[in-house]
Design an enzyme around this catalytic site. Structure first.
Site, PDB file in Angstrom:
ATOM      1  N   ARG A  70     -31.825  10.769  15.026  1.00  0.00           N
ATOM      2  CA  ARG A  70     -31.623  11.426  13.763  1.00  0.00           C
ATOM      3  C   ARG A  70     -32.595  11.148  12.716  1.00  0.00           C
ATOM      4  NH1 ARG A  70     -26.002  11.373  15.861  1.00  0.00           N
ATOM      5  NH2 ARG A  70     -25.889  13.293  17.010  1.00  0.00           N
ATOM      6  N   GLU A 107     -22.059  -1.471  19.162  1.00  0.00           N
ATOM      7  CA  GLU A 107     -20.325  -1.679  19.395  1.00  0.00           C
ATOM      8  C   GLU A 107     -20.168  -1.999  20.864  1.00  0.00           C
ATOM      9  OE1 GLU A 107     -21.000   2.185  17.577  1.00  0.00           O
ATOM     10  OE2 GLU A 107     -22.501   0.698  17.054  1.00  0.00           O
TER      11      GLU A 107
END
Length: 181
Positions: A70, A107
């Site tokens: 992005r 994560e």
């Protein structure tokens, strides 16, 4: 017709950011930049806000680096508006030629970012741009890559920051976020 203030532009952009509960997994609220990017006014306002910030704070920037994927939506746009070059940082195996690499933690595991060795000249002043700062792993890897090639990281610039995840604390560079959740 009068020009909107920066605060009004930011409020408009924020109103277009999507919110998806329990995506990509239960307990996560996903903030989706694509809602703002499908609105022509939000796109213009977002460009205006990002360009004004860089021109004001880092008028000496020489290169805009966008993160896979992005960040790519912003680096060419910003580079064009500012009259500087741009370079992509991609996931492993996506760039041709000689690259440098850095592994980083997510994560849920790890990944590797790469940058073409010829993309940055020693001493070149760089702003790194991405859509989101969450846990900070990808931006930390990006700053390491830029520095590995001798670039000077002026700042990491993001549209959205998820403050509760404390990603900013991991970074060893200035960080600017337009919108904080």
């Amino acid at each position: 017709m009068s020009e909107l203030s920066a605060a009004d532009k930011l409020d408009y952009v924020k109103s277009k950011i999507g919110e998806y509960v329990d995506f990509p997994k239960k307990g996560i609220v996903f903030r989706d930049i694509f809602g703002a990017l499908t609105d022509s006014k939000a796109c213009v306002y977002l460009r205006d806000l990002l360009v004004k910030h860089i021109r004001t704070v880092h008028p000496d920037v020489e290169l805009i680096v966008g993160l896979d994927s992005r960040g790519f939506l912003f680096n060419l746009l910003l580079a064009t508006e500012l009259g500087v070059g741009c370079a992509p940082i991609r996931k492993k195996g996506k760039l041709a030629g000689e690259v440098v690499a850095v592994e980083y933690q997510l994560e849920y595991g790890s990944d590797t970012f790469e940058l073409q060795r010829a993309a940055i000249k020693p001493g070149q002043k760089v702003v790194i741009v991405d859509d989101l700062l969450a846990t900070g792993g990808s931006l930390l890897a990006a700053t390491a890559l830029v520095r590995k090639l001798g670039g000077v990281v002026l700042e990491s610039l993001v549209v959205i920051e998820l403050v509760a995840l404390d990603g900013r604390k991991k970074l060893d560079c200035d960080v600017h976020s337009l919108i904080k959740y």
